[in-house]
Each structure stands twice: as structure tokens, then as C-alpha cells.
Scaffold this motif. Structure first.
Motif, PDB file in Angstrom:
ATOM      1  N   LEU A   1       0.817  -1.225  -0.083  1.00 47.21           N
ATOM      2  CA  LEU A   1       0.053  -0.001  -0.211  1.00 47.21           C
ATOM      3  C   LEU A   1       0.836   1.163   0.145  1.00 47.21           C
ATOM      4  O   LEU A   1       2.109   1.294   0.265  1.00 47.21           O
ATOM      5  CB  LEU A   1      -0.875   0.209   1.211  1.00 47.21           C
TER       6      LEU A   1
ATOM      7  N   LEU B   1      -8.288  -9.186   6.280  1.00 42.16           N
ATOM      8  CA  LEU B   1      -7.893  -8.231   5.146  1.00 42.16           C
ATOM      9  C   LEU B   1      -8.040  -8.753   3.777  1.00 42.16           C
ATOM     10  O   LEU B   1      -7.372 -10.041   3.413  1.00 42.16           O
ATOM     11  CB  LEU B   1      -6.142  -7.805   5.388  1.00 42.16           C
TER      12      LEU B   1
ATOM     13  N   TYR C   1      -7.158  -8.229  -0.225  1.00 42.36           N
ATOM     14  CA  TYR C   1      -6.531  -7.626  -1.091  1.00 42.36           C
ATOM     15  C   TYR C   1      -7.162  -7.645  -2.484  1.00 42.36           C
ATOM     16  O   TYR C   1      -6.626  -8.628  -3.239  1.00 42.36           O
ATOM     17  CB  TYR C   1      -5.102  -7.970  -1.330  1.00 42.36           C
TER      18      TYR C   1
ATOM     19  N   PHE D   1      -9.352  -2.568  -1.583  1.00 44.01           N
ATOM     20  CA  PHE D   1      -8.583  -3.110  -0.232  1.00 44.01           C
ATOM     21  C   PHE D   1      -9.569  -3.055   0.576  1.00 44.01           C
ATOM     22  O   PHE D   1     -10.411  -1.871   1.134  1.00 44.01           O
ATOM     23  CB  PHE D   1      -7.468  -2.250  -0.092  1.00 44.01           C
ATOM     24  N   SER D   2     -10.052  -4.137   1.156  1.00 44.51           N
ATOM     25  CA  SER D   2     -11.434  -4.370   2.246  1.00 44.51           C
ATOM     26  C   SER D   2     -10.870  -4.901   3.447  1.00 44.51           C
ATOM     27  O   SER D   2      -9.762  -5.885   3.405  1.00 44.51           O
ATOM     28  CB  SER D   2     -12.366  -5.176   1.490  1.00 44.51           C
TER      29      SER D   2
ATOM     30  N   LYS E   1     -13.867  -0.233   3.062  1.00 45.67           N
ATOM     31  CA  LYS E   1     -13.319  -0.477   1.747  1.00 45.67           C
ATOM     32  C   LYS E   1     -12.720   0.737   1.122  1.00 45.67           C
ATOM     33  O   LYS E   1     -13.313   1.982   1.374  1.00 45.67           O
ATOM     34  CB  LYS E   1     -14.592  -0.835   0.956  1.00 45.67           C
TER      35      LYS E   1
ATOM     36  N   ALA F   1      -8.780   0.232  -4.930  1.00 44.98           N
ATOM     37  CA  ALA F   1      -7.304   0.033  -4.974  1.00 44.98           C
ATOM     38  C   ALA F   1      -6.267   0.795  -5.795  1.00 44.98           C
ATOM     39  O   ALA F   1      -5.395   1.109  -5.430  1.00 44.98           O
ATOM     40  CB  ALA F   1      -7.360  -1.354  -5.818  1.00 44.98           C
TER      41      ALA F   1
ATOM     42  N   CYS G   1      -5.086   3.198  -3.175  1.00 49.59           N
ATOM     43  CA  CYS G   1      -4.163   2.906  -2.037  1.00 49.59           C
ATOM     44  C   CYS G   1      -3.163   1.876  -2.462  1.00 49.59           C
ATOM     45  O   CYS G   1      -1.904   1.699  -1.477  1.00 49.59           O
ATOM     46  CB  CYS G   1      -4.912   2.266  -0.841  1.00 49.59           C
ATOM     47  N   TYR G   2      -3.267   1.264  -3.331  1.00 51.48           N
ATOM     48  CA  TYR G   2      -2.084   0.303  -3.652  1.00 51.48           C
ATOM     49  C   TYR G   2      -0.951   1.052  -4.616  1.00 51.48           C
ATOM     50  O   TYR G   2      -1.223   2.199  -5.351  1.00 51.48           O
ATOM     51  CB  TYR G   2      -2.591  -0.776  -4.802  1.00 51.48           C
TER      52      TYR G   2
ATOM     53  N   CYS H   1      -3.331  -3.324  -9.618  1.00 49.70           N
ATOM     54  CA  CYS H   1      -3.577  -4.850  -9.391  1.00 49.70           C
ATOM     55  C   CYS H   1      -4.081  -5.528 -10.745  1.00 49.70           C
ATOM     56  O   CYS H   1      -4.788  -4.956 -11.327  1.00 49.70           O
ATOM     57  CB  CYS H   1      -4.683  -5.063  -8.250  1.00 49.70           C
TER      58      CYS H   1
ATOM     59  N   ASP I   1     -14.434  -8.474  -4.728  1.00 47.89           N
ATOM     60  CA  ASP I   1     -13.448  -8.478  -3.547  1.00 47.89           C
ATOM     61  C   ASP I   1     -12.960  -9.844  -3.238  1.00 47.89           C
ATOM     62  O   ASP I   1     -12.085 -10.166  -2.213  1.00 47.89           O
ATOM     63  CB  ASP I   1     -13.775  -7.555  -2.515  1.00 47.89           C
TER      64      ASP I   1
END
Length: 267
Positions: free
Chosen positions: A147, A179, A181, A186-187, A237, A240, A243-244, A248, A264
Motif C-alpha cells: 500500500l 484483510l 486485497y 482493499f477491504s 473499503k 485499490a 491505496c495500492y 492490481c 473482492d
């Protein structure tokens, strides 16, 4: 006499310049929004540090007052009603101080990076488990994705609040943090098998608004699901793409999960 009609090449050039100008404007807007977001996060961190300092000062002052009352109590005759009353009050004060210290320690944010979030949650869960004598289980679904460092601390704060509320107010035997991914989000799921939100004391609700406000700053959201005597689930939530560190890539398990309506699900 030359024609005044623009050639296709000139039209394409004009269109390209317009697209470049629009792209520049959009990029400037995104950068401005990013700077504003960082300033908001910095202000929240400063306020949080000030709150910690104030809490520490209040606890220290209260501890000093308790010691003074203990000195007064020891000068009273053994078995007197006055001494018994003061000792009862001092016992209550000790419980309040212990809870306050516990709360402050739970709120401390460790050095959370984009690649050690699960380790930070494992340490937090273990600490809360020992303090409240409640079981804790951590699940990490799918391979972790690094992240962005600047968002990891905010995500940690949100989930920490949900965990602390569950340990303190749910009356649960077991609390679980998962968690996930996912490629779209991202949850994080905080679940307990306690008495449900409807039966919790009013103080059990106070953290939800703060969690939602923090999540909105990240472009995400918080949802609370609860059934009486069956437990509560708090869901965070965050997109992605927000925060990534890297985009992805979805393999066939993720695509199948999305087709089944569970975007997810782990893959």
C-alpha cells in the motif's frame, strides 16, 4: 487562388493540442487535490498528537491527585466510615486510570509502512487480546499488495478504532480481522460474535462517525452490519487505485469471483 479550407493535418494538430491542454488542466487539478488531501491528513495527525499529549497530562494529574487522597486516607483511623468511603473512591479512580492508560496505548500508531500493515494489526490484536482476555484471529486473503505509505497510517487508525470498540463493548468471545486485497478495493472486515450494536452502551457508537470521516478522506467508506446477540461486522473499503502502490492485475480466480458478484473475493 489557394483554398481556405483547413487540411485534415491541421485539424488533427488542433485536436491534439486541445487534448494536450485538457490533459494538462486535469493533471494540475489532480495534483492540487492530492496536495489538499495531504494537508488534511497532516492536520489530522497534528490534532491526534495534541490529543495524546492532553490525555497524558490529564492522566498524570489524576494520578497525582490519587496519591494525595491516599495520603489523607492513611491519616484516618482504621475502620472509620470516612476512610472506607475514600478507599472506595480511590479504587474507582484506579480503575478509571487503568482504562485511560489502556485506551491511550491502544491509540498509539506504530511505524506503519505500506508493506507491514498485517504485522502491525497482528501486534495490535495480540495486545488487545491480552488486555481484554478476548480471542483474536487475523486472516489475510490473497497475496498482500504493498500500500502507499502515506495512506497506511490512516487505514490503521480506522481499523484500530473498530477493533478497540469491539474488544471493549461487544462482549464477544472471539474477534476476527480479515484483510482482503481485491483488485477493485482493499477491504478490511472486523467481526465479533458479541451482543450486537443494539445492545451496546451509547459509548460503543462514538467511533463510527470518526471512522467514516477518515474513510471518506481516503475515497472509501465504512459500513456496519449488526444483529442482536449475533455479533457485528465493520467493513472498510478503499479503492485499490487509491491505496495500492502498483495497479492490481486480476487472474482468473478474481475474474470468476467478479462474474459471480463478489468483486473482492480472494484470488
Amino acid at each position: 487562388m489557394s483554398s481556405l479550407t483547413p487540411t485534415p493535418l491541421l485539424l488533427l494538430s488542433g485536436l491534439l493540442l486541445a487534448c494536450l491542454a485538457l490533459g494538462g488542466v486535469l493533471l494540475a487539478c489532480l495534483r492540487g487535490a492530492g496536495r489538499r488531501h495531504q494537508r488534511r491528513l497532516a492536520r489530522m495527525a497534528e490534532r491526534e498528537q495534541a490529543a495524546y499529549a492532553l490525555q497524558d497530562m490529564l492522566l498524570q494529574n489524576m494520578q497525582g491527585m490519587v496519591l494525595r487522597f491516599q495520603g489523607v486516607s492513611h491519616r484516618l483511623p482504621d475502620g472509620s466510615a470516612e476512610r472506607a468511603t475514600i478507599e472506595t473512591i480511590l479504587d474507582q479512580a484506579d480503575e478509571t486510570l487503568a482504562e485511560g492508560r489502556q485506551r491511550i496505548l491502544a491509540l498509539r500508531v506504530p511505524a506503519v509502512r505500506g508493506d507491514n500493515l498485517s504485522q502491525a494489526f497482528a501486534a495490535l490484536g495480540q495486545s488487545l487480546q491480552q488486555s481484554f482476555n478476548t480471542g483474536f484471529h487475523l486472516i489475510v486473503s490473497a497475496a498482500p499488495v504493498p500500500l502507499k505509505a502515506e495512506l497506511s497510517g490512516e487505514i490503521y487508525r480506522i481499523v484500530r478504532e473498530a477493533l478497540y470498540n469491539a474488544f471493549q463493548h461487544a462482549g464477544a468471545a472471539q474477534i476476527e480481522l480479515e484483510l482482503v486485497y481485491g483488485c477493485e478495493f482493499f477491504s478490511l472486515y472486523v467481526r465479533d460474535d458479541g451482543k450486537g450494536m443494539a445492545l451496546r452502551p451509547p459509548s460503543g457508537y462514538r467511533g463510527v462517525a470518526a471512522m467514516r470521516a477518515r474513510a471518506e478522506l481516503l475515497g472509501g467508506g465504512v459500513e456496519v452490519l449488526s444483529l442482536e446477540e449475533q455479533g457485528t461486522e465493520v467493513i472498510l473499503k478503499v479503492p485499490a487505485r487509491v491505496c495500492y502502490q502498483q495497479p492490481c492485475r486480476a487472474g482468473w480466480p478474481r475474474r470468476l469471483a467478479a462474474w459471480l458478484g463478489r468483486a473482492d473475493a480472494p484470488g
